[in-house]
Design an enzyme around this catalytic site. Structure first.
Site, PDB file in Angstrom:
ATOM      1  N   ASN A  71     -11.119  -2.655  -4.846  1.00  0.00           N
ATOM      2  CA  ASN A  71     -10.432  -1.639  -5.659  1.00  0.00           C
ATOM      3  C   ASN A  71     -11.144  -1.305  -6.979  1.00  0.00           C
ATOM      4  OD1 ASN A  71      -7.134  -2.713  -4.574  1.00  0.00           O
ATOM      5  ND2 ASN A  71      -8.297  -0.948  -3.860  1.00  0.00           N
ATOM      6  N   ASP A 108       0.836  -1.217   0.000  1.00  0.00           N
ATOM      7  CA  ASP A 108       0.000   0.000   0.000  1.00  0.00           C
ATOM      8  C   ASP A 108       0.866   1.260   0.000  1.00  0.00           C
ATOM      9  OD1 ASP A 108      -2.382   1.409  -0.005  1.00  0.00           O
ATOM     10  OD2 ASP A 108      -2.534   1.442   2.182  1.00  0.00           O
TER      11      ASP A 108
HETATM   12  C1  IPE Z   1      -5.294  -2.672   0.080  1.00  0.00           C
HETATM   13  O1  IPE Z   1      -5.012  -1.336  -0.124  1.00  0.00           O
HETATM   14  C2  IPE Z   1      -5.260  -3.414  -1.212  1.00  0.00           C
HETATM   15  C3  IPE Z   1      -3.981  -3.453  -1.891  1.00  0.00           C
HETATM   16  C4  IPE Z   1      -2.838  -3.032  -1.436  1.00  0.00           C
HETATM   17  C5  IPE Z   1      -4.008  -4.042  -3.191  1.00  0.00           C
HETATM   18  P1  IPE Z   1      -6.153  -0.231  -0.218  1.00  0.00           P
HETATM   19  O2  IPE Z   1      -5.466   1.063  -0.374  1.00  0.00           O
HETATM   20  O3  IPE Z   1      -7.156  -0.593  -1.248  1.00  0.00           O
HETATM   21  O4  IPE Z   1      -6.839  -0.364   1.214  1.00  0.00           O
HETATM   22  P2  IPE Z   1      -7.779   0.649   1.994  1.00  0.00           P
HETATM   23  O5  IPE Z   1      -8.873   1.038   1.050  1.00  0.00           O
HETATM   24  O6  IPE Z   1      -6.947   1.848   2.372  1.00  0.00           O
HETATM   25  O7  IPE Z   1      -8.243  -0.095   3.196  1.00  0.00           O
HETATM   26  C1  IPE Z   2      -1.788   0.228  -3.295  1.00  0.00           C
HETATM   27  O1  IPE Z   2      -1.529   1.583  -3.312  1.00  0.00           O
HETATM   28  C2  IPE Z   2      -2.019  -0.322  -4.665  1.00  0.00           C
HETATM   29  C3  IPE Z   2      -3.420  -0.682  -4.947  1.00  0.00           C
HETATM   30  C4  IPE Z   2      -4.386  -0.690  -4.085  1.00  0.00           C
HETATM   31  C5  IPE Z   2      -3.738  -1.070  -6.297  1.00  0.00           C
HETATM   32  P1  IPE Z   2      -2.684   2.657  -3.277  1.00  0.00           P
HETATM   33  O2  IPE Z   2      -3.090   2.982  -4.670  1.00  0.00           O
HETATM   34  O3  IPE Z   2      -3.790   2.215  -2.381  1.00  0.00           O
HETATM   35  O4  IPE Z   2      -1.934   3.893  -2.638  1.00  0.00           O
HETATM   36  P2  IPE Z   2      -2.514   4.923  -1.584  1.00  0.00           P
HETATM   37  O5  IPE Z   2      -2.992   4.153  -0.406  1.00  0.00           O
HETATM   38  O6  IPE Z   2      -3.619   5.660  -2.270  1.00  0.00           O
HETATM   39  O7  IPE Z   2      -1.343   5.789  -1.265  1.00  0.00           O
HETATM   40 MG    MG Z   3      -4.108   2.464  -0.378  1.00  0.00          MG
END
Ligand code: IPE
Ligand code: IPE
Ligand code: MG
Length: 245
Positions: A63, A15
């Site tokens: 997502n 993340d």
């Molecule tokens: C969790 O990250 C899923 C992945 C890293 C693929 P998110 O960014 O989607 O999680 P939330 O929404 O902050 O809980």
């Molecule tokens: C994790 O990074 C990757 C996916 C969930 C695909 P994020 O895209 O959630 O990054 P932040 O949390 O917005 O920084």
């Molecule tokens: Mg994230």
């Protein structure tokens, strides 16, 4: 003193890609691209450290709710990363598996996933499970449904259903449960990753954004893991007794 034990299976919620890019005033997609590079470094180092299984969360079942343009770019990136990386993964001994509901992906991506799994089938240095359109609740529900079908068909009785059976029905199949569960990006939550499998994982949360993660950060997490006392319900005293026996 004996060598501290290495985690056999490490799970990572990768993340922080979006914030990494936003901090640089760049589009979020740049962060996802940097995330692929971080994954490559992490995989290479995990092999070097002798980790047997790495399971990474690349795209959650939640997502899809992101802006359509981000989802589309992520899919393109998966496709390109797969085409580009799969041979190097095989040459490095990585057996690739995708876990999650693939039916939602378009045919070309599903085929690339099948081909990547086929190409790396014989590799044996490390197993890499990439979770795409994955959710822990989906995983448990799917296992329950498969078991219900077996009961209906008369292959098993309700009383035969036990935790071992549930575990083998999970998408991670015959992999051992993760010993170490890492989440980068600073959030202290599991976001529907490996709910069943992480029952006794050691949790490690770091503020490091995923694109900045690599060999040093993986070593730091492993070091913290090695200082933990995994009691599995026993008392500390009992564990000391077992160690000296
Ligand atoms: C969790 O990250 C899923 C992945 C890293 C693929 P998110 O960014 O989607 O999680 P939330 O929404 O902050 O809980
Ligand atoms: C994790 O990074 C990757 C996916 C969930 C695909 P994020 O895209 O959630 O990054 P932040 O949390 O917005 O920084
Ligand atoms: Mg994230």
């Amino acid at each position: 003193m004996s060598e501290p034990s290495l985690p056999e299976h490490i799970a990572i919620v990768m993340d922080g890609n979006g914030r990494w890019a936003e901090k640089r005033k760049r589009p979020r997609t740049m962060g996802h691209q940097a995330g692929v590079r971080a994954l490559r470094k992490t995989v290479e180092h995990a092999i070097k450290r002798g980790i047997q299984t790495l399971t990474v969360f690349a795209f959650s079942s939640e997502n899809w709710k992101r802006p359509e343009s981000e989802v589309r770019r992520l899919m393109d990136l998966f496709m390109r990363a797969l085409d580009k990386e799969v041979e190097a993964l095989r040459d490095n001994g990585v057996q690739l598996h995708f876990i999650g509901d693939r039916s939602a992906f378009k045919k070309s991506l599903r085929e690339s996933m099948d081909q990547a799994e086929a190409l790396t089938r014989e590799a044996s240095a490390m197993t890499l499970n990439v979770a795409v359109n994955y959710g822990g609740r989906w995983d448990i529900t799917r296992a329950a449904r498969a078991i219900a079908r077996s009961v209906m068909a008369g292959r098993i009785k309700p009383g035969d259903v036990d935790e071992d059976m549930m575990s083998t029905m999970m998408a991670t199949g015959d992999c051992k449960d993760p010993d170490l569960f890492i989440r980068t990006g600073g959030e202290i939550r599991v976001s529907n990753f490996l709910l069943w499998q992480s029952a006794y994982s050691e949790l490690y949360f770091t503020p490091v954004l995923w694109p900045d993660f690599g060999a040093g950060e993986l070593d730091a997490a492993i070091e913290v893991y090695q200082q933990r006392e995994r009691r599995f319900g026993l008392t500390g005293q009992q564990l000391k007794g077992a160690r000296h026996a």
